[in-house]
Design a protein around this motif. Sequence first.
Motif, PDB file in Angstrom:
ATOM      1  N   THR A  44      54.429  15.394  94.424  1.00  0.00           N
ATOM      2  CA  THR A  44      54.807  16.383  93.424  1.00  0.00           C
ATOM      3  C   THR A  44      56.323  16.414  93.282  1.00  0.00           C
ATOM      4  OG1 THR A  44      52.867  17.709  93.962  1.00  0.00           O
ATOM      5  CG2 THR A  44      54.679  18.849  92.853  1.00  0.00           C
ATOM      6  N   ALA A  46      60.047  18.006  92.339  1.00  0.00           N
ATOM      7  CA  ALA A  46      60.652  19.305  92.641  1.00  0.00           C
ATOM      8  C   ALA A  46      60.430  20.279  91.481  1.00  0.00           C
ATOM      9  CB  ALA A  46      62.138  19.129  92.925  1.00  0.00           C
ATOM     10  N   LYS A  47      60.475  19.775  90.250  1.00  0.00           N
ATOM     11  CA  LYS A  47      60.277  20.636  89.074  1.00  0.00           C
ATOM     12  C   LYS A  47      58.867  21.223  89.062  1.00  0.00           C
ATOM     13  CE  LYS A  47      60.464  20.545  84.048  1.00  0.00           C
ATOM     14  NZ  LYS A  47      60.734  19.733  82.856  1.00  0.00           N
ATOM     15  N   ALA A  49      56.852  21.459  91.665  1.00  0.00           N
ATOM     16  CA  ALA A  49      56.709  22.312  92.851  1.00  0.00           C
ATOM     17  C   ALA A  49      57.262  23.705  92.574  1.00  0.00           C
ATOM     18  CB  ALA A  49      57.410  21.683  94.052  1.00  0.00           C
ATOM     19  N   SER A  50      58.384  23.769  91.886  1.00  0.00           N
ATOM     20  CA  SER A  50      58.975  25.061  91.533  1.00  0.00           C
ATOM     21  C   SER A  50      58.066  25.823  90.570  1.00  0.00           C
ATOM     22  CB  SER A  50      60.353  24.839  90.905  1.00  0.00           C
ATOM     23  OG  SER A  50      60.906  26.054  90.475  1.00  0.00           O
ATOM     24  N   LEU A  51      57.543  25.123  89.592  1.00  0.00           N
ATOM     25  CA  LEU A  51      56.618  25.725  88.626  1.00  0.00           C
ATOM     26  C   LEU A  51      55.368  26.234  89.346  1.00  0.00           C
ATOM     27  CD1 LEU A  51      56.138  26.162  85.561  1.00  0.00           C
ATOM     28  CD2 LEU A  51      55.055  23.928  85.543  1.00  0.00           C
ATOM     29  N   SER A  53      55.099  27.176  92.443  1.00  0.00           N
ATOM     30  CA  SER A  53      55.460  28.363  93.225  1.00  0.00           C
ATOM     31  C   SER A  53      55.487  29.602  92.350  1.00  0.00           C
ATOM     32  CB  SER A  53      56.819  28.171  93.887  1.00  0.00           C
ATOM     33  OG  SER A  53      56.752  27.167  94.862  1.00  0.00           O
ATOM     34  N   GLU A  54      56.017  29.463  91.139  1.00  0.00           N
ATOM     35  CA  GLU A  54      56.051  30.586  90.203  1.00  0.00           C
ATOM     36  C   GLU A  54      54.642  31.032  89.830  1.00  0.00           C
ATOM     37  OE1 GLU A  54      58.570  29.921  86.786  1.00  0.00           O
ATOM     38  OE2 GLU A  54      60.106  28.993  88.047  1.00  0.00           O
ATOM     39  N   LEU A  73      51.270  21.735  95.164  1.00  0.00           N
ATOM     40  CA  LEU A  73      52.163  22.040  96.289  1.00  0.00           C
ATOM     41  C   LEU A  73      51.723  21.353  97.573  1.00  0.00           C
ATOM     42  CD1 LEU A  73      53.142  25.788  95.850  1.00  0.00           C
ATOM     43  CD2 LEU A  73      54.622  23.797  95.687  1.00  0.00           C
ATOM     44  N   SER A  76      53.361  17.969  97.875  1.00  0.00           N
ATOM     45  CA  SER A  76      54.826  17.850  97.831  1.00  0.00           C
ATOM     46  C   SER A  76      55.344  17.640  99.240  1.00  0.00           C
ATOM     47  CB  SER A  76      55.450  19.091  97.192  1.00  0.00           C
ATOM     48  OG  SER A  76      55.203  20.220  97.993  1.00  0.00           O
TER      49      SER A  76
END
Length: 77
Positions: A44, A46-47, A49-51, A53-54, A73, A76
């Motif tokens: 995954t 980083a972009k 993974a951040s999405l 998490s949100e 996630l 990742s």
Amino acid sequence: MAGKRTSPSMASKAAKALDDGRTGRVTKSLAASVLAQTGDNSKTSAKIASLASEVLGNPKSSEIAKSLAASALSQSE
């Protein structure tokens, strides 16, 4: 090290999410990422993974979005 692979059942859920015209942009992005990780050495970004998490932190996210986010996630670093 090889990345984790998407399970067949999760790949099926992701494919259905992509085919559903009611699926939102965020869920489609997660679904595409999950499907891309059916092969070897896929991780995954980083972009995404951040999405993901949100999505997991948002109580209004759908169950399918949360499932896809958790799958992304888990793949990742």
